[in-house]
Scaffold this motif. Structure first.
Motif, PDB file in Angstrom:
ATOM      1  N   ARG A 153       0.826  -1.205   0.000  1.00 26.82           N
ATOM      2  CA  ARG A 153       0.000   0.000   0.000  1.00 26.82           C
ATOM      3  C   ARG A 153       0.859   1.253   0.000  1.00 26.82           C
ATOM      4  N   LYS A 154       0.249   2.312  -0.534  1.00 25.14           N
ATOM      5  CA  LYS A 154       0.849   3.636  -0.443  1.00 25.14           C
ATOM      6  C   LYS A 154      -0.286   4.641  -0.397  1.00 25.14           C
ATOM      7  N   PRO A 155      -0.272   5.566   0.556  1.00 20.70           N
ATOM      8  CA  PRO A 155      -1.409   6.479   0.717  1.00 20.70           C
ATOM      9  C   PRO A 155      -1.567   7.457  -0.431  1.00 20.70           C
ATOM     10  N   SER A 156      -0.455   7.898  -1.033  1.00 19.23           N
ATOM     11  CA  SER A 156      -0.525   8.904  -2.079  1.00 19.23           C
ATOM     12  C   SER A 156       0.569   8.604  -3.106  1.00 19.23           C
ATOM     13  N   VAL A 157       0.135   8.247  -4.296  1.00 20.20           N
ATOM     14  CA  VAL A 157       1.081   7.808  -5.330  1.00 20.20           C
ATOM     15  C   VAL A 157       1.677   9.008  -6.053  1.00 20.20           C
ATOM     16  N   HIS A 158       2.948   8.902  -6.379  1.00 19.05           N
ATOM     17  CA  HIS A 158       3.664   9.920  -7.149  1.00 19.05           C
ATOM     18  C   HIS A 158       3.919   9.374  -8.539  1.00 19.05           C
ATOM     19  N   TRP A 159       4.045  10.277  -9.532  1.00 17.71           N
ATOM     20  CA  TRP A 159       4.256   9.826 -10.911  1.00 17.71           C
ATOM     21  C   TRP A 159       5.494   8.940 -11.021  1.00 17.71           C
ATOM     22  N   SER A 160       6.483   9.184 -10.165  1.00 16.02           N
ATOM     23  CA  SER A 160       7.722   8.396 -10.231  1.00 16.02           C
ATOM     24  C   SER A 160       7.539   6.969  -9.726  1.00 16.02           C
ATOM     25  N   ASP A 161       6.371   6.659  -9.168  1.00 18.99           N
ATOM     26  CA  ASP A 161       6.118   5.292  -8.705  1.00 18.99           C
ATOM     27  C   ASP A 161       5.739   4.351  -9.852  1.00 18.99           C
ATOM     28  N   ALA A 162       5.517   4.885 -11.034  1.00 11.79           N
ATOM     29  CA  ALA A 162       5.189   4.044 -12.181  1.00 11.79           C
ATOM     30  C   ALA A 162       6.330   3.065 -12.436  1.00 11.79           C
TER      31      ALA A 162
ATOM     32  N   PRO B 198      13.891 -20.818   5.712  1.00 11.54           N
ATOM     33  CA  PRO B 198      14.403 -19.820   6.647  1.00 11.54           C
ATOM     34  C   PRO B 198      15.907 -19.581   6.546  1.00 11.54           C
ATOM     35  N   GLY B 199      16.678 -20.637   6.309  1.00 10.78           N
ATOM     36  CA  GLY B 199      18.119 -20.439   6.263  1.00 10.78           C
ATOM     37  C   GLY B 199      18.618 -19.838   4.972  1.00 10.78           C
ATOM     38  N   THR B 200      17.812 -19.855   3.957  1.00  9.46           N
ATOM     39  CA  THR B 200      18.214 -19.277   2.669  1.00  9.46           C
ATOM     40  C   THR B 200      17.078 -18.407   2.163  1.00  9.46           C
ATOM     41  N   ALA B 201      16.736 -17.428   2.982  1.00  9.84           N
ATOM     42  CA  ALA B 201      15.582 -16.590   2.669  1.00  9.84           C
ATOM     43  C   ALA B 201      15.737 -15.849   1.362  1.00  9.84           C
ATOM     44  N   SER B 202      16.959 -15.741   0.872  1.00  9.47           N
ATOM     45  CA  SER B 202      17.170 -14.988  -0.354  1.00  9.47           C
ATOM     46  C   SER B 202      16.881 -15.795  -1.609  1.00  9.47           C
ATOM     47  N   LYS B 203      16.609 -17.080  -1.513  1.00 10.93           N
ATOM     48  CA  LYS B 203      16.202 -17.861  -2.684  1.00 10.93           C
ATOM     49  C   LYS B 203      14.705 -17.636  -2.816  1.00 10.93           C
ATOM     50  N   LEU B 204      14.345 -16.812  -3.771  1.00 13.93           N
ATOM     51  CA  LEU B 204      12.990 -16.290  -3.834  1.00 13.93           C
ATOM     52  C   LEU B 204      12.164 -16.905  -4.948  1.00 13.93           C
ATOM     53  N   THR B 205      10.861 -17.027  -4.667  1.00 14.50           N
ATOM     54  CA  THR B 205       9.871 -17.321  -5.700  1.00 14.50           C
ATOM     55  C   THR B 205       9.064 -16.056  -5.908  1.00 14.50           C
ATOM     56  N   PHE B 206       9.073 -15.568  -7.141  1.00 17.45           N
ATOM     57  CA  PHE B 206       8.418 -14.305  -7.466  1.00 17.45           C
ATOM     58  C   PHE B 206       7.040 -14.536  -8.079  1.00 17.45           C
ATOM     59  N   GLY B 207       6.171 -13.560  -7.879  1.00 16.03           N
ATOM     60  CA  GLY B 207       4.931 -13.516  -8.635  1.00 16.03           C
ATOM     61  C   GLY B 207       5.195 -12.977 -10.036  1.00 16.03           C
ATOM     62  N   THR B 208       4.146 -12.900 -10.815  1.00 14.69           N
ATOM     63  CA  THR B 208       4.302 -12.462 -12.212  1.00 14.69           C
ATOM     64  C   THR B 208       4.351 -10.957 -12.363  1.00 14.69           C
ATOM     65  N   GLY B 209       4.111 -10.237 -11.265  1.00 14.26           N
ATOM     66  CA  GLY B 209       4.272  -8.796 -11.296  1.00 14.26           C
ATOM     67  C   GLY B 209       2.977  -8.044 -11.577  1.00 14.26           C
ATOM     68  N   THR B 210       2.933  -6.809 -11.112  1.00 13.04           N
ATOM     69  CA  THR B 210       1.850  -5.866 -11.420  1.00 13.04           C
ATOM     70  C   THR B 210       2.475  -4.595 -11.960  1.00 13.04           C
ATOM     71  N   ARG B 211       2.045  -4.233 -13.148  1.00  8.44           N
ATOM     72  CA  ARG B 211       2.568  -3.002 -13.744  1.00  8.44           C
ATOM     73  C   ARG B 211       1.689  -1.839 -13.325  1.00  8.44           C
ATOM     74  N   LEU B 212       2.299  -0.845 -12.714  1.00  8.09           N
ATOM     75  CA  LEU B 212       1.593   0.334 -12.235  1.00  8.09           C
ATOM     76  C   LEU B 212       1.794   1.496 -13.183  1.00  8.09           C
ATOM     77  N   GLN B 213       0.688   2.038 -13.641  1.00  7.52           N
ATOM     78  CA  GLN B 213       0.725   3.258 -14.445  1.00  7.52           C
ATOM     79  C   GLN B 213       0.111   4.380 -13.627  1.00  7.52           C
ATOM     80  N   VAL B 214       0.736   5.545 -13.649  1.00 11.52           N
ATOM     81  CA  VAL B 214       0.261   6.705 -12.891  1.00 11.52           C
ATOM     82  C   VAL B 214      -0.111   7.803 -13.863  1.00 11.52           C
ATOM     83  N   THR B 215      -1.341   8.252 -13.775  1.00 12.66           N
ATOM     84  CA  THR B 215      -1.796   9.343 -14.642  1.00 12.66           C
ATOM     85  C   THR B 215      -1.744  10.668 -13.884  1.00 12.66           C
ATOM     86  N   LEU B 216      -1.422  11.715 -14.626  1.00 14.19           N
ATOM     87  CA  LEU B 216      -1.263  13.027 -13.990  1.00 14.19           C
ATOM     88  C   LEU B 216      -2.574  13.792 -13.928  1.00 14.19           C
TER      89      LEU B 216
END
Lengths: 115, 115
Positions: B77-86, B97-115
């Motif tokens: 969450r973010k209360p107020s989005v800035h254009w640079s957050d796109a 736990p011992g190798t927390a840096s071996k990550l499984t990622f989601g497919t991502g969400t692309r954020l577009q910010v309109t002015l």
């Protein structure tokens, strides 16, 4: 430099050729990771080094893929007999290592295109 | 095996509006959860992480995320989005736990910010 450096930034090759991708981690980081990001997907884990040894290579898709880190710093990802399906952005990341370090520092990636 | 679902592929918000990006995970043990941001031409950058303790986690750039075990969620969450957050935002879970840096990622969400 201060960050993770990957070369080349772009590589275009023909099907069947051999490719090497290089990663220079942040100085002092003992852990190094390779991920692969295909178009429209999140990064996918390939291999993890702690020091010179591959602690976990379970993500390498097949035996055409191989990675080394001979002196515990720079790492090279090697792909033999490239296929069109290998086209992706290959990301390298490093971290301080140890348990629960959590934060990976990523390079900008090497974009591989296999024609 | 662990997995991460980001149900929203693309979100558009107006500058100044609030933002919530959804993330659901599947993992048998206590998860180690992360949010990363990927801007064009830049490497993935860690926004915040959850290992244990307070379920509301504060991150950089004014972002926060809340871990809800009952819902298997870790929404950003973010209360107020800035254009640079796109950018593209990835939720990830650490595998062990011992190798927390071996990550499984989601497919991502692309954020577009309109002015």
């Amino acid at each position: 430099g201060a960050g993770v450096s990957q070369t080349p930034s772009n590589k275009v090759t023909e099907k069947g050729k051999y490719v090497e991708l290089r990663c220079d981690p942040i100085s002092g980081h003992t852990a190094l990771y390779w991920y692969r990001q295909s178009l429209g997907q999140g990064p996918e884990f390939l291999i993890y080094f702690q020091g010179t040894g591959a602690a976990d290579d379970s993500g390498l898709p097949n035996d055409r893929f191989f990675a080394v880190r001979p002196e515990g710093s720079v790492s090279t990802l090697k792909i033999q007999r490239t296929e069109r399906g290998d086209s992706a952005v290959y990301l390298c990341a490093s971290s301080l290592g140890g348990t629960q370090s959590g934060e990976l520092f990523f390079g900008e990636g090497s974009r591989l295109t296999v024609l | 095996a662990q997995s991460v679902t980001q149900p929203d592929i693309h979100i558009t918000v107006s500058e100044g509006a609030s933002l919530e990006l959804r993330c659901n995970y599947s993992y048998g043990a206590t998860p180690y959860l992360f949010w990363y941001v990927q801007s064009p031409g830049q490497g993935l950058q860690l926004l915040l992480k959850y290992f244990s303790g307070d379920t509301l986690v504060q991150g950089i750039k004014g972002f926060e995320a809340e871990f809800k075990r009952s819902q298997s969620s870790f929404n950003l969450r973010k209360p107020s989005v800035h254009w640079s957050d796109a950018a593209e935002y990835f939720c990830a879970v650490g595998e062990i736990p011992g190798t927390a840096s071996k990550l499984t990622f989601g497919t991502g969400t692309r954020l577009q910010v309109t002015l």
